[in-house]
Write an enzyme that holds these catalytic residues in place. Structure first.
Site, PDB file in Angstrom:
ATOM      1  N   LYS A 277     -10.945 -18.526  14.719  1.00 11.89           N
ATOM      2  CA  LYS A 277     -10.524 -18.772  15.754  1.00 11.89           C
ATOM      3  C   LYS A 277      -9.958 -17.027  16.441  1.00 11.89           C
ATOM      4  CE  LYS A 277      -6.861 -17.382  12.755  1.00 11.89           C
ATOM      5  NZ  LYS A 277      -5.764 -17.171  13.146  1.00 11.89           N
TER       6      LYS A 277
ATOM      7  N   ARG B  15       1.387  -0.809  -0.159  1.00 12.43           N
ATOM      8  CA  ARG B  15       0.345  -0.096  -0.173  1.00 12.43           C
ATOM      9  C   ARG B  15       0.722   1.140  -0.125  1.00 12.43           C
ATOM     10  NH1 ARG B  15      -1.665   2.848   4.124  1.00 12.43           N
ATOM     11  NH2 ARG B  15      -1.204   1.048   5.674  1.00 12.43           N
ATOM     12  N   ARG B  16       2.024   1.180   0.836  1.00 15.75           N
ATOM     13  CA  ARG B  16       2.757   1.631   0.852  1.00 15.75           C
ATOM     14  C   ARG B  16       4.073   2.521  -0.165  1.00 15.75           C
ATOM     15  NH1 ARG B  16       4.901   2.204   5.452  1.00 15.75           N
ATOM     16  NH2 ARG B  16       4.326   0.377   5.965  1.00 15.75           N
TER      17      ARG B  16
ATOM     18  N   LYS C 203      -8.490 -13.221   7.610  1.00 16.75           N
ATOM     19  CA  LYS C 203      -9.469 -14.173   7.958  1.00 16.75           C
ATOM     20  C   LYS C 203     -10.293 -12.836   9.020  1.00 16.75           C
ATOM     21  CE  LYS C 203      -5.845 -17.954   8.738  1.00 16.75           C
ATOM     22  NZ  LYS C 203      -5.418 -18.452   9.685  1.00 16.75           N
TER      23      LYS C 203
ATOM     24  N   ALA D 183       3.579 -16.424  10.356  1.00 18.18           N
ATOM     25  CA  ALA D 183       4.211 -16.177   9.069  1.00 18.18           C
ATOM     26  C   ALA D 183       5.466 -15.906   9.896  1.00 18.18           C
ATOM     27  CB  ALA D 183       3.718 -14.698   8.937  1.00 18.18           C
TER      28      ALA D 183
ATOM     29  N   VAL E 153      -2.837  -4.430  12.824  1.00 17.22           N
ATOM     30  CA  VAL E 153      -4.642  -5.358  12.197  1.00 17.22           C
ATOM     31  C   VAL E 153      -4.299  -6.387  13.572  1.00 17.22           C
ATOM     32  CG1 VAL E 153      -6.342  -6.297  11.050  1.00 17.22           C
ATOM     33  CG2 VAL E 153      -4.952  -3.941  10.299  1.00 17.22           C
TER      34      VAL E 153
END
Length: 333
Positions: A188, A29-30, A103, A137, A281
């Protein structure tokens, strides 16, 4: 499409699985982040300490990223999926496979991400796939062995994605149950918040085990009401993802819950305050609202999700939420 931790890690998986000559475009995005990724072969903002292979090219130009792309992985947050897709839809190639990595359940519409993708782009649902599982990740970026689910109603597309992702450390399994795969992933995060809250107030493994197990019961009830298969929720996209997210210190949802249990406020944590927030997030905070509303529309009881919602959005303390749950009427398992 999305250069967060998960999007970046999967870009690395795709290059590693494809071998020499494989090229993956990573949209950020940036512009400054895209430039940094290309210049340093790393993503210090979201995946620090990971060296990225030369086959990854980052760009902030969505048109460049999507040009001629036959497979598009959508790695933006669940609540940002619709707005981003509205901008990207005219740029998508006809017949492209669109893959949700997010998710969550969309607030307001109560749509799963695959439904949002179809709603915005107008593509055939068979073109939409979902990748979900116990996939932290940072561990995958470090090439630690992991498995995931590739769900798509079109078995050919599912197998094609499976081959693209199958590396020496990342093992994908195919599944036709898109609903179950998405519900497991969305719910979850809420249960992980509950596990973190319990740890934050000093509760131990018995409590964590009870939360995970009763949390799975809630997820199963909702999933089956929506048409999911029980076997999906007993597999990687359900139990697997639930255990990893509820147990790992790398889980943002569990970590946020733990900070709430220690007395931090939801506002300060999400703002990236000294209370311990990192500003990234945390899907479970929003998902507890949308999942609870979705469950209510199907008359499905989800007491743990309700308790998390009360803590995150109604001002209830973690101790009060625990008392509320333990004060419920006893019943058969």
């Amino acid at each position: 499409m999305g250069a967060g931790a998960w999007g970046t890690a999967l870009a690395k998986v795709l290059v590693d699985a494809g071998g020499p000559g494989t090229e993956v475009t990573l949209w950020a995005r940036r512009p400054e982040l895209a430039e940094r990724i290309n210049a340093t072969r790393s993503n210090p903002d979201y995946l620090p300490g990971t060296s990225l292979p030369p086959g990854i090219h980052a760009t902030a130009d969505a048109g460049e990223a999507l040009r001629d792309a036959t497979t598009v992985l959508l790695g933006v947050p669940a609540q940002a999926m619709r707005a981003n897709l509205e901008r990207w839809a005219p740029l998508l190639r006809d017949g492209a496979t669109l893959v949700s990595l997010a998710k969550g359940i969309e607030l307001g519409t109560l749509m799963r991400m695959s439904q949002v993708i179809v709603s915005v782009t107008g593509v055939d649902p068979a073109q939409v796939a979902v990748i979900s599982g116990p996939n932290l990740a940072s561990e995958i970026a470090a090439c630690q062995p992991a498995a995931t689910v590739v769900a798509c109603s079109d078995s050919g597309r599912a197998v094609a994605l499976q081959r693209m992702l199958n590396s020496g450390y990342f093992r994908p399994y195919t599944n036709s149950d898109v609903v179950g795969t998405e519900i497991g992933g969305a719910c979850k995060n809420v249960i992980a918040l509950a596990c973190g809250m319990a740890a934050g107030v000093g509760l131990g493994e018995n409590t964590a085990a009870a939360i995970i197990t009763r949390g799975l019961a809630e997820i199963m009830r909702l999933g089956i009401a929506l048409g999911a298969k029980g076997a999906t929720l007993a597999g990687l996209a359900g139990v697997g993802d639930l255990v990893a997210t509820c147990s790992s210190p790398h889980s943002r949802n569990r970590s946020l819950g733990e900070r709430l249990g220690r007395g931090a406020t939801i506002g300060s944590v999400l703002a990236g305050s000294p209370d311990g927030g990192d500003g990234h997030v945390v899907e479970g905070v929003t998902s507890c609202q949308s999942v609870l509303a979705l469950a209510a529309s199907y008359d499905v009881e989800m007491p743990l999700t309700d308790a998390v919602h009360r803590v995150c959005h109604k001002g209830l303390s973690v101790d009060e939420a625990m008392a509320l749950l333990l004060g419920r009427r006893t019943k058969p398992e």
